[in-house]
Design an enzyme around this catalytic site. Sequence first.
Site, mmCIF file in Angstrom:
data_model
loop_
_atom_site.group_PDB
_atom_site.id
_atom_site.type_symbol
_atom_site.label_atom_id
_atom_site.label_comp_id
_atom_site.label_asym_id
_atom_site.label_seq_id
_atom_site.Cartn_x
_atom_site.Cartn_y
_atom_site.Cartn_z
ATOM 1 N N TYR A 95 0.798 -1.226 0.000
ATOM 2 C CA TYR A 95 0.000 0.000 0.000
ATOM 3 C C TYR A 95 0.834 1.282 0.000
ATOM 4 C CZ TYR A 95 -4.340 -2.558 0.162
ATOM 5 O OH TYR A 95 -5.394 -3.368 -0.167
ATOM 6 N N GLU A 137 -8.537 -7.007 4.722
ATOM 7 C CA GLU A 137 -7.733 -8.091 4.144
ATOM 8 C C GLU A 137 -7.010 -8.902 5.218
ATOM 9 O OE1 GLU A 137 -5.476 -5.939 1.210
ATOM 10 O OE2 GLU A 137 -7.341 -5.361 0.200
#
Length: 400
Positions: A95, A137
Site C-alpha cells: 500500500y 484483508e
Amino acid sequence: MLSKQTINIIKSTVPVLETHGEEITGRFYDLMFQAHPELLNMFNQTNQKKKTQRTALAAAVYAAAANIDQLENIIPVVKMISHKHRSIGVKPEHYPIVGTYLLKAIKDVLGDKATPDIMQAWETAYGVIADAFIGIEKDMYQHAGEQKGGWIDYKRFLILKKTEESKEITSFYLQPADGQSLPPFEAGQYISVRVRIPGSAYTHIRQYSLSDAFHGNVYRISVKKDGVVSTYLHDQLEEGDSIEVSAPAGDFVLNDSSEKPLVLISAGVGITPMMSMLHTAVKQQPERHILFIHAAKNSEHHAFRQETEEVAKDSFAQPVFIYSEPTNDDYKKGIAFCEGRIDKSLINRLVVNPQADYYVCGSEAFMAHMQHLITTELGAPADSIHVERFGPQLSMKAYN
C-alpha cells in the site's frame, strides 16, 4: 478520522478526477512498474494492455473522493476488491508503494493545480482508505489460513483430471500436491491460479470460478480457452502437471439459508459458478424451487448440459436452455432449447417469480441487460439480484 477541511478539499477534486482520472491512473501504473517491475507478477497484463485496469482504478479513486465523508457507502466494493487482493497476494507493504506513485501521478498530471493543500489532503485520505483495505484483508488472510485445511498465499496443486465440457471449455480437477484435505468454500467463489509460462518474464495470475459443490478433496474449475493463461492451461498442461492455487475467495455466493425460489441466469462461461450453486442448492435444500436459465451459441458451445439435466432430474430444479445460433444437429437431435436470446418475451413466458433470489453471471453487457429485465419486467427489487464480475469494475456508477 479526516478533518472537515481535508474532506472539503478531497470533494473539491471530484470534477477534476472525472475529467483526468484515466490519465492519472495511466501515469500511476507507468511510474510504479518502472520503479517496481516485480509487481508485474501480480497484475493482469491483458487488462493493462487493454487499459481496462486504469479505467477501473480511475472509477475507484473517483468513488473514494465522492464518498470521502461517507466511506461506508463503498464498503461493499471495498470488500469485493479485498477478496481479489487476498486471492492474488496483496499485502500491507504494497500500500505505501501504491500511495507514493498515485500521489506522484496526481502531481504530474495536474501540475500547478495540485497545490500543497490538495496533495496533503490526498496523502491523508489515501492513508485512511489504505487502512480500511488492510484491516479487511487481514481478517481474510486470517480466515484463509486458520480454517481446517486452509493456507495463505499459494499452494501447489496437481491436475488430477482434464475433461472437455464444450468446444471452448475444459474442466480441471485439482488436488493438493501434499495430499492434505481442502477447506470448504461457498458456492459461487473462485480461486486464483498462478502459472509460469515459458518465455514470459513474469508469473501470470487469473481467477476461475469453482464449478462444482464442495466435495472435500478436489476442486474443479472450468476454463474457457480465451487469453494467455487459459490457452496455456488448455494446450500445455496435462493430467499430473502442477499449478499454484490460492484459497477460495469472493463474495458472489449463494445464500443457502434463504427459502425463496432461486433463479440462476448465465451466458457462456458464466455458467461455471452457477453449476456450483446448482449442485449445492439441490444437495442442501432439496425442496427449494430452482429455475436454471443458460444461454449459449448452440450445443457445441454449451458446457454441462447433460450434468445440469442429471442434477435437475430428481429435484425441484427446472433447466431452460437458450441457443442463439442452433446447428442443424441441434434440430435433428430433438434436444430441448429455446431459440434466440434471453429477452422480455422469454422472461414473461417463464413466469419468473419476482420474489425470488436472482444470481446472474456473464459478460458485463449481459448482466446489465438481465438486471434491467428482472427489475423492469418482473418488478423484482434491485437488492434481490446478485452479479459476478471478474474483470475490472469500469463504471463509476457501480461505486455510487
